[in-house]
Motif scaffolding. Structure first.
Motif, PDB file in Angstrom:
ATOM      1  N   ALA A  16       0.836  -1.202   0.000  1.00 13.23           N
ATOM      2  CA  ALA A  16       0.000   0.000   0.000  1.00 13.23           C
ATOM      3  C   ALA A  16       0.866   1.245   0.000  1.00 13.23           C
ATOM      4  O   ALA A  16       2.007   1.217   0.447  1.00 13.23           O
ATOM      5  CB  ALA A  16      -0.906  -0.005   1.223  1.00 13.23           C
ATOM      6  N   GLU A  17       0.277   2.333  -0.493  1.00 11.94           N
ATOM      7  CA  GLU A  17       0.961   3.633  -0.450  1.00 11.94           C
ATOM      8  C   GLU A  17       1.157   4.037   0.998  1.00 11.94           C
ATOM      9  O   GLU A  17       2.225   4.513   1.381  1.00 11.94           O
ATOM     10  CB  GLU A  17       0.082   4.672  -1.180  1.00 11.94           C
ATOM     11  CG  GLU A  17       0.804   5.946  -1.592  1.00 11.94           C
ATOM     12  CD  GLU A  17       1.714   5.695  -2.791  1.00 11.94           C
ATOM     13  OE1 GLU A  17       2.887   6.081  -2.662  1.00 11.94           O
ATOM     14  OE2 GLU A  17       1.271   5.107  -3.797  1.00 11.94           O
ATOM     15  N   ASP A  18       0.077   3.821   1.779  1.00  7.83           N
ATOM     16  CA  ASP A  18       0.103   4.236   3.178  1.00  7.83           C
ATOM     17  C   ASP A  18      -0.334   3.044   4.044  1.00  7.83           C
ATOM     18  O   ASP A  18      -1.520   2.877   4.343  1.00  7.83           O
ATOM     19  CB  ASP A  18      -0.858   5.425   3.361  1.00  7.83           C
ATOM     20  CG  ASP A  18      -0.814   5.973   4.773  1.00  7.83           C
ATOM     21  OD1 ASP A  18      -0.202   5.317   5.648  1.00  7.83           O
ATOM     22  OD2 ASP A  18      -1.380   7.053   5.006  1.00  7.83           O
ATOM     23  N   THR A  71      -2.555   3.681   7.271  1.00 12.28           N
ATOM     24  CA  THR A  71      -3.944   4.071   7.000  1.00 12.28           C
ATOM     25  C   THR A  71      -4.748   2.862   6.521  1.00 12.28           C
ATOM     26  O   THR A  71      -5.901   2.655   6.917  1.00 12.28           O
ATOM     27  CB  THR A  71      -3.979   5.181   5.924  1.00 12.28           C
ATOM     28  OG1 THR A  71      -3.126   6.229   6.361  1.00 12.28           O
ATOM     29  CG2 THR A  71      -5.386   5.722   5.711  1.00 12.28           C
ATOM     30  N   LEU A  72      -4.117   2.047   5.674  1.00 14.26           N
ATOM     31  CA  LEU A  72      -4.809   0.848   5.175  1.00 14.26           C
ATOM     32  C   LEU A  72      -5.126  -0.102   6.336  1.00 14.26           C
ATOM     33  O   LEU A  72      -6.245  -0.631   6.413  1.00 14.26           O
ATOM     34  CB  LEU A  72      -3.941   0.133   4.137  1.00 14.26           C
ATOM     35  CG  LEU A  72      -4.485  -1.202   3.618  1.00 14.26           C
ATOM     36  CD1 LEU A  72      -5.862  -1.029   2.950  1.00 14.26           C
ATOM     37  CD2 LEU A  72      -3.515  -1.851   2.633  1.00 14.26           C
ATOM     38  N   ALA A  84      -8.045   1.212   8.189  1.00 10.66           N
ATOM     39  CA  ALA A  84      -9.282   1.038   7.411  1.00 10.66           C
ATOM     40  C   ALA A  84      -9.767  -0.399   7.483  1.00 10.66           C
ATOM     41  O   ALA A  84     -10.965  -0.663   7.672  1.00 10.66           O
ATOM     42  CB  ALA A  84      -9.030   1.447   5.962  1.00 10.66           C
ATOM     43  N   ARG A  97      -9.332  -3.122  -4.122  1.00 11.48           N
ATOM     44  CA  ARG A  97      -9.394  -1.856  -3.374  1.00 11.48           C
ATOM     45  C   ARG A  97      -8.416  -0.841  -3.983  1.00 11.48           C
ATOM     46  O   ARG A  97      -7.295  -1.187  -4.368  1.00 11.48           O
ATOM     47  CB  ARG A  97      -9.000  -2.073  -1.910  1.00 11.48           C
ATOM     48  CG  ARG A  97     -10.002  -2.864  -1.102  1.00 11.48           C
ATOM     49  CD  ARG A  97      -9.427  -3.091   0.292  1.00 11.48           C
ATOM     50  NE  ARG A  97      -9.312  -1.837   1.018  1.00 11.48           N
ATOM     51  CZ  ARG A  97     -10.039  -1.521   2.072  1.00 11.48           C
ATOM     52  NH1 ARG A  97     -10.929  -2.394   2.544  1.00 11.48           N
ATOM     53  NH2 ARG A  97      -9.877  -0.371   2.670  1.00 11.48           N
ATOM     54  N   PRO A  98      -8.843   0.419  -4.026  1.00 12.78           N
ATOM     55  CA  PRO A  98      -7.953   1.444  -4.594  1.00 12.78           C
ATOM     56  C   PRO A  98      -6.725   1.722  -3.731  1.00 12.78           C
ATOM     57  O   PRO A  98      -5.706   2.190  -4.245  1.00 12.78           O
ATOM     58  CB  PRO A  98      -8.849   2.686  -4.666  1.00 12.78           C
ATOM     59  CG  PRO A  98      -9.966   2.436  -3.715  1.00 12.78           C
ATOM     60  CD  PRO A  98     -10.168   0.968  -3.648  1.00 12.78           C
ATOM     61  N   ASP A  99      -6.844   1.476  -2.410  1.00 13.42           N
ATOM     62  CA  ASP A  99      -5.691   1.771  -1.534  1.00 13.42           C
ATOM     63  C   ASP A  99      -4.731   0.586  -1.421  1.00 13.42           C
ATOM     64  O   ASP A  99      -3.794   0.602  -0.635  1.00 13.42           O
ATOM     65  CB  ASP A  99      -6.161   2.196  -0.134  1.00 13.42           C
ATOM     66  CG  ASP A  99      -7.184   1.246   0.472  1.00 13.42           C
ATOM     67  OD1 ASP A  99      -7.591   0.295  -0.240  1.00 13.42           O
ATOM     68  OD2 ASP A  99      -7.556   1.430   1.641  1.00 13.42           O
ATOM     69  N   VAL A 100      -4.965  -0.472  -2.212  1.00 12.79           N
ATOM     70  CA  VAL A 100      -4.056  -1.629  -2.225  1.00 12.79           C
ATOM     71  C   VAL A 100      -3.358  -1.697  -3.584  1.00 12.79           C
ATOM     72  O   VAL A 100      -4.020  -1.688  -4.618  1.00 12.79           O
ATOM     73  CB  VAL A 100      -4.836  -2.937  -1.943  1.00 12.79           C
ATOM     74  CG1 VAL A 100      -3.936  -4.156  -2.155  1.00 12.79           C
ATOM     75  CG2 VAL A 100      -5.407  -2.933  -0.534  1.00 12.79           C
ATOM     76  N   ARG A 101      -2.041  -1.741  -3.545  1.00 16.02           N
ATOM     77  CA  ARG A 101      -1.288  -1.770  -4.812  1.00 16.02           C
ATOM     78  C   ARG A 101      -0.932  -3.186  -5.248  1.00 16.02           C
ATOM     79  O   ARG A 101      -0.711  -3.463  -6.409  1.00 16.02           O
ATOM     80  CB  ARG A 101       0.006  -0.967  -4.669  1.00 16.02           C
ATOM     81  CG  ARG A 101      -0.237   0.518  -4.573  1.00 16.02           C
ATOM     82  CD  ARG A 101       1.038   1.276  -4.763  1.00 16.02           C
ATOM     83  NE  ARG A 101       2.089   0.761  -3.895  1.00 16.02           N
ATOM     84  CZ  ARG A 101       3.263   1.344  -3.715  1.00 16.02           C
ATOM     85  NH1 ARG A 101       3.534   2.439  -4.377  1.00 16.02           N
ATOM     86  NH2 ARG A 101       4.163   0.834  -2.912  1.00 16.02           N
TER      87      ARG A 101
END
Lengths: 254, 305
Positions: free
Chosen positions: B236-238, B241-242, B245, B277-281
């Motif tokens: 994740a980018e962050d 935060t992930l 969430a 999910r958009p917050d998972v790369r």
């Protein structure tokens, strides 16, 4: 304990003998000093109570120099062993610390007395005739001086963390000890302050004992008012105290 | 029948270096012939524990016994029973290989009658017979480590303490080192501090230390099984935060380094949804390893050697 002491002793000797530069340096230095100072001051210095000349006076001093430097610097192995990790292995071995001290000191004493004997062999060249008794006394003096200064070197090596610090401290301590031991110039003729410093210097008594030995055990030796008994008693006492100091120091974790 | 005396028995062991707490109430027992890996990040207390067990450091609180002998009141008895292999080889480069072992034999009181045979066996064991007359200083890193192992185990100690003994070795040299170590299993227990998970996996038990406390203790299999059937890692980018969430969604996730570890028995079923999910790369899933256990217990990935 005996096996460990012998192992430590033989390692000190082996490692030294395998370092040819060290062997050459330790032997060359006193011979060089003796030649330079002896011939350099030959016509400038006279020894009270002696007409034998400065070269003869200086020889026991050079024997003492060899003992002092070799004894002290042999304990540099403690610093090196700490850096290489060998000391850790020794400290976790089931041996009393006195065995460690004894092994290292025996190694240093062997090297110091062995090399000093080579310098002492020049005695007949300058007219000294020690005889068997004198040789034995000179050897005893060498052993007592070596024990004292090995023990002192051990204490310093145990406390100092680097070889550089060890060299720095030893150079500051060792040269004055040698110069003020009667090895280089006699007490007679020195200023009161210097004469007092010489009397307080434990090496003075060892050097005095060396002079008695190499001089063939005369009633008195030129350049020192100290008696044979005083030289012997103080040298033995100082060597014992130094050994106890080293053993006590070794009980602490380095 | 009486229980065999533990090779190592540490109870409520604590130690500080000034303001730094190195050990904080460690309990650890190692059975005779057991091989235990000691994992933990730098500064977790591994080396301090080994120093105390080898009598090089007096503990501030607690008690440590080696083969039934207290390290503080019976140090000599302890030293007869421990063999220590340090982080760096404790060998004199000016001695020959054989001389180095004979020197050690004298220190650890190998009986004179056994000395030559014991040294020969140790040389053969370490694969150093043909280098016996060479100076220690001429050995390669791998051979040096094997010689140091032979040195540390020469007296067949009841407890071998090894502090990151393969640091700096290439994989082939490490394998050879471990083969030698394997051959000495019957001599006694082995407690091995390491950063390497594959080395820990070769042990009967793994103990993980973190900030002076034991945060995991079990067989490699039990520790990995406790993480569930799969270890699910999210990139994740962050990560923090992930993780937060996911927690609000009832999914236990923990930010570790630049990733999030999700522990769930349903991990496989979650992959598709999480990947969307958009917050998972990125997502990776695999059976848990000791590295995953380490990360989960310590909160950071194991150090890369």
């Amino acid at each position: 304990m005996t096996a460990a002491v012998l192992a430590l002793w033989s390692r000190e000797v082996r490692v030294f003998l395998r370092d040819r530069a060290r062997v050459a340096g330790v032997l060359a230095q006193p011979v060089l000093f003796w030649a330079v100072f002896g011939f350099g001051f030959a016509d400038s210095v006279s020894i009270p109570g002696s007409d034998a000349g400065y070269l003869q006076y200086l020889l026991p001093g050079m024997v003492a120099l060899t003992v002092l430097f070799t004894a002290i610097y042999s304990t540099l192995s403690v610093v090196e062993d700490r850096q290489s990790g060998v000391l850790q292995a020794v400290l976790v071995a089931p041996q009393p610390r006195s065995a460690l001290v004894l092994g290292i000191l025996l190694g240093g004493v062997t090297l110091a007395v062995g090399q000093a004997a080579i310098i002492g062999a020049f005695a007949p060249v300058v007219g000294l005739r020690p005889g068997l008794g004198g040789v034995l006394v000179a050897l005893l003096a060498g052993v007592l001086l070596a024990v004292t200064f090995c023990a002192f070197g051990f204490v310093m090596a145990w406390r100092l963390k680097s070889g550089r610090a060890y060299h720095a401290v030893m150079n500051v301590v060792l040269i004055p000890i040698w110069l003020l031991s009667g090895a280089f110039f006699p007490e007679a003729g020195a200023s009161e302050v210097v004469a007092l410093a010489m009397r307080l210097n434990p090496a003075t008594y060892g050097v005095g004992l060396l002079r008695y030995g190499l001089g063939g055990l005369p009633e008195s030796v030129p350049g020192t008012p100290l008696s044979f008994g005083a030289c012997l008693a103080v040298s033995v006492a100082v060597a014992v105290l130094a050994f106890v100091w080293a053993t006590w120091t070794a009980r602490r974790t380095p | 029948m009486a229980e065999p005396v533990a090779a190592l028995d540490a109870r409520d062991l604590s130690h500080r270096f000034g303001p730094v707490r190195a050990l904080a109430g460690v309990d650890l027992a190692v059975a005779p012939t057991e091989r235990v890996a000691l994992l933990g990040p730098n500064g977790s207390g591994k080396t301090t524990l080994l120093r105390i067990a080898s009598t090089r450091l007096a503990p501030e609180a607690g008690r440590v016994a080696v083969a039934g002998h207290d390290v503080e009141t019976e140090p000599d008895a302890v030293r007869r029973r421990v063999g220590v292999v340090f982080q760096s080889p404790a060998l004199d480069g000016a001695l020959t290989v054989r001389e180095a072992l004979r020197f050690q034999a004298a220190l650890v009181r190998v009986p004179r009658a056994e000395l030559s045979l014991r040294v020969d066996v140790a040389l053969a064991d370490a694969g150093l017979t043909d280098r016996a007359s060479d100076r220690v200083g001429t050995l390669s890193g791998g051979l040096l480590r094997r010689l140091d192992l032979a040195r540390g185990l020469l007296h067949r100690p009841a407890l071998a303490l090894l502090d990151e003994p393969t640091t700096g070795l290439d994989p082939l040299a490490r394998d050879t080192f471990w083969s030698v170590l394997d051959r000495r299993r019957a001599d006694g227990a082995q407690l091995i501090a390491t950063h390497l998970m594959d080395e820990a996996a070769r042990c009967d038990r793994v103990v993980i230390l973190d900030r002076g406390r034991v945060v995991a203790d079990g067989t490699p299999q039990a520790l990995t099984a406790a993480l569930g059937p799969d270890a699910l890692w999210l990139e994740a980018e962050d990560p923090a935060t992930l993780a937060s969430a996911l927690a609000t969604e009832g999914l236990p996730g923990r930010a570790i380094g630049d990733r999030v570890l999700v522990q769930s028995p349903r991990a496989r079923d979650l992959v598709a949804d999480l990947y969307a999910r958009p917050d998972v790369r990125g997502v990776s899933i695999q059976p848990p390893t000791l590295a995953d256990v380490f990360a989960a217990r310590v909160g950071q990935p194991p150090a890369t050697p």
